[in-house]
Scaffold this motif. Structure first.
Motif, PDB file in Angstrom:
ATOM      1  N   ILE A 186      41.293  32.394  34.395  1.00 32.38           N
ATOM      2  CA  ILE A 186      39.546  32.741  34.695  1.00 32.38           C
ATOM      3  C   ILE A 186      39.795  33.984  35.380  1.00 32.38           C
ATOM      4  O   ILE A 186      38.487  34.994  35.102  1.00 32.38           O
ATOM      5  N   LEU A 187      40.182  34.184  36.405  1.00 34.83           N
ATOM      6  CA  LEU A 187      40.488  34.877  37.531  1.00 34.83           C
ATOM      7  C   LEU A 187      40.428  36.300  36.618  1.00 34.83           C
ATOM      8  O   LEU A 187      40.242  37.520  36.983  1.00 34.83           O
ATOM      9  N   TYR A 188      42.179  36.279  36.141  1.00 37.14           N
ATOM     10  CA  TYR A 188      42.303  37.743  35.517  1.00 37.14           C
ATOM     11  C   TYR A 188      41.094  38.045  34.410  1.00 37.14           C
ATOM     12  O   TYR A 188      40.756  38.702  34.107  1.00 37.14           O
ATOM     13  N   PHE A 189      40.827  37.076  34.061  1.00 35.45           N
ATOM     14  CA  PHE A 189      39.475  37.292  32.756  1.00 35.45           C
ATOM     15  C   PHE A 189      38.649  37.995  33.117  1.00 35.45           C
ATOM     16  O   PHE A 189      37.802  39.099  32.470  1.00 35.45           O
ATOM     17  N   LEU A 190      37.617  38.039  34.553  1.00 32.24           N
ATOM     18  CA  LEU A 190      36.402  38.276  35.110  1.00 32.24           C
ATOM     19  C   LEU A 190      36.857  39.534  35.439  1.00 32.24           C
ATOM     20  O   LEU A 190      36.053  40.016  35.285  1.00 32.24           O
ATOM     21  N   VAL A 191      38.224  39.560  36.331  1.00 29.59           N
ATOM     22  CA  VAL A 191      38.607  41.140  36.581  1.00 29.59           C
ATOM     23  C   VAL A 191      39.276  42.211  35.247  1.00 29.59           C
ATOM     24  O   VAL A 191      38.286  43.587  35.856  1.00 29.59           O
ATOM     25  N   PHE A 192      39.599  41.834  34.461  1.00 35.06           N
ATOM     26  CA  PHE A 192      39.507  42.263  33.372  1.00 35.06           C
ATOM     27  C   PHE A 192      37.976  42.972  32.394  1.00 35.06           C
ATOM     28  O   PHE A 192      38.210  44.075  32.429  1.00 35.06           O
ATOM     29  N   GLY A 193      37.430  41.986  32.829  1.00 37.85           N
ATOM     30  CA  GLY A 193      36.117  42.054  32.427  1.00 37.85           C
ATOM     31  C   GLY A 193      35.831  43.302  33.261  1.00 37.85           C
ATOM     32  O   GLY A 193      34.622  44.229  32.772  1.00 37.85           O
ATOM     33  N   VAL A 194      35.267  42.990  34.462  1.00 37.98           N
ATOM     34  CA  VAL A 194      34.909  44.195  35.342  1.00 37.98           C
ATOM     35  C   VAL A 194      35.686  45.733  35.055  1.00 37.98           C
ATOM     36  O   VAL A 194      34.720  46.304  34.907  1.00 37.98           O
ATOM     37  N   TYR A 195      37.256  45.490  35.412  1.00 34.98           N
ATOM     38  CA  TYR A 195      37.706  46.793  35.047  1.00 34.98           C
ATOM     39  C   TYR A 195      37.203  47.317  33.718  1.00 34.98           C
ATOM     40  O   TYR A 195      37.139  48.641  33.457  1.00 34.98           O
ATOM     41  N   SER A 196      37.056  46.647  32.745  1.00 33.60           N
ATOM     42  CA  SER A 196      37.213  47.153  31.496  1.00 33.60           C
ATOM     43  C   SER A 196      35.972  47.987  30.770  1.00 33.60           C
ATOM     44  O   SER A 196      35.510  48.937  30.647  1.00 33.60           O
ATOM     45  N   ILE A 241      44.019  46.449  27.110  1.00 31.83           N
ATOM     46  CA  ILE A 241      43.609  45.963  28.311  1.00 31.83           C
ATOM     47  C   ILE A 241      43.610  44.836  28.867  1.00 31.83           C
ATOM     48  O   ILE A 241      44.475  44.112  29.495  1.00 31.83           O
ATOM     49  N   PRO A 242      42.952  43.446  27.978  1.00 30.88           N
ATOM     50  CA  PRO A 242      43.134  42.798  28.046  1.00 30.88           C
ATOM     51  C   PRO A 242      43.911  41.702  27.646  1.00 30.88           C
ATOM     52  O   PRO A 242      44.972  41.044  28.074  1.00 30.88           O
ATOM     53  N   VAL A 243      45.599  41.880  26.742  1.00 31.15           N
ATOM     54  CA  VAL A 243      46.711  42.014  26.517  1.00 31.15           C
ATOM     55  C   VAL A 243      47.510  41.866  27.481  1.00 31.15           C
ATOM     56  O   VAL A 243      48.721  40.839  28.440  1.00 31.15           O
ATOM     57  N   VAL A 244      46.775  43.113  28.459  1.00 29.92           N
ATOM     58  CA  VAL A 244      48.213  43.077  29.761  1.00 29.92           C
ATOM     59  C   VAL A 244      47.603  42.561  30.353  1.00 29.92           C
ATOM     60  O   VAL A 244      48.517  41.406  31.547  1.00 29.92           O
ATOM     61  N   TYR A 245      46.515  42.206  31.054  1.00 30.69           N
ATOM     62  CA  TYR A 245      45.883  41.544  31.630  1.00 30.69           C
ATOM     63  C   TYR A 245      46.300  39.592  31.270  1.00 30.69           C
ATOM     64  O   TYR A 245      47.390  39.026  32.401  1.00 30.69           O
TER      65      TYR A 245
END
Length: 285
Positions: A59-69, A111-115
């Motif tokens: 969840i942490l990674y998902f939220l961060v990549f959402g903001v960065y994307s 980006i999601p795949v990298v995360y």
């Protein structure tokens, strides 16, 4: 296809934060596992703690990549015009469609795949360190094949459905990035805010605000079906009662047949087309 591959490589070269941010998070998690307190975990059932660790890190990674994307989409075409590199890229035999679509693919897929990959590696390292330091059987729960497989499937499913669901938002941010001359963040907020306030004042309704909020946070209700009685790992213990089975949660048919999904794809495609047209007509700032 070769052109798109090189365009994606270009984005990775020019935007090191794509891989640097998840690596920093991974290093922080490893340091927390190395030097943090682990005695507080020993009273927690290993299966429960193992599953919750995997889920919370994901969840942490998902939220961060959402903001960065989102930030990446808002900045990618604008920065090309701001530093005048758009002139160089327009001199090459690369269409504006290829440029815009490569940036869209970078934000919604690469980006999601990298995360996803960094998340998996960091969870493995963190779980190993914690299990060794705590002298517990935590590793047995974390390396459970069924639990691990379900979480991988959940990650991949989230990447696919979020890319489709947020296509209108991605198209809108690309359009703002391609058209705004300054203050792209402000321009991304003002139009929907102004339209929503005008609708509220003159018509007494809040359709725009409701649709925006549904698009931002409503995809779990369309992509998943709750099944609290189904165990995550196939049986027993606290984790089985706390987390439902991924296989029973995923609602692939319901998501792709939902009118909200279909309308979103149509709107997103229209906004992306507009972003390509604006990109072809805009020069440097």
């Amino acid at each position: 296809m070769k052109t798109y591959r090189w365009l994606l490589r270009r984005e990775l070269w020019e935007n090191r934060a794509i891989w640097l941010i998840p690596v920093v998070i991974a290093v922080a998690l490893v340091f927390a596992a190395l030097f943090g307190r682990v005695d507080v975990m020993e009273d927690v059932p290993s299966r429960t703690f193992g599953g919750m660790l995997l889920l919370l890190v994901g969840i942490l990674y998902f939220l961060v990549f959402g903001v960065y994307s989102s930030w990446y989409l808002l900045d990618c075409l604008y920065s090309d015009r701001r530093d005048k590199s758009v002139l160089f890229w327009k001199s090459l035999p690369i269409s504006d469609s290829a440029t815009v679509l490569s940036k869209l693919a970078m934000a919604l897929l690469v980006i999601p795949v990298v995360y996803f990959v960094v998340s998996d590696v960091s969870v493995l390292l963190t779980a190993f360190i914690v299990s060794v330091r705590a002298h517990s059987i935590l590793g047995g729960a974390l390396w459970s094949p069924d639990l691990w497989l379900q979480l991988q499937v959940l990650w991949i499913y989230l990447i696919v459905v979020s890319a489709i669901w947020f296509l209108p938002l991605a198209g809108y941010l690309l359009l703002i990035s391609a058209s705004a001359r300054r203050a792209v963040m402000l321009w991304s907020i003002l139009p929907p805010l102004a339209l929503g306030l005008i609708e509220r004042w003159f018509f007494g309704t809040h359709v725009i605000f409701r649709e925006v909020s549904v698009r931002l946070a409503g995809f779990p209700a369309v992509a998943f079906r709750p099944d609290p009685n189904a165990p995550w790992t196939g049986g027993g213990e606290d984790l089985g009662r706390a987390l439902p089975s991924v296989w029973n949660m995923i609602d692939l048919q319901g998501f792709f047949s939902s009118p909200q999904t279909l309308v979103g794809v149509a709107v997103g495609a229209g906004l992306i087309f507009c972003a390509i047209q604006v990109r072809s007509r805009r020069a440097e700032i």
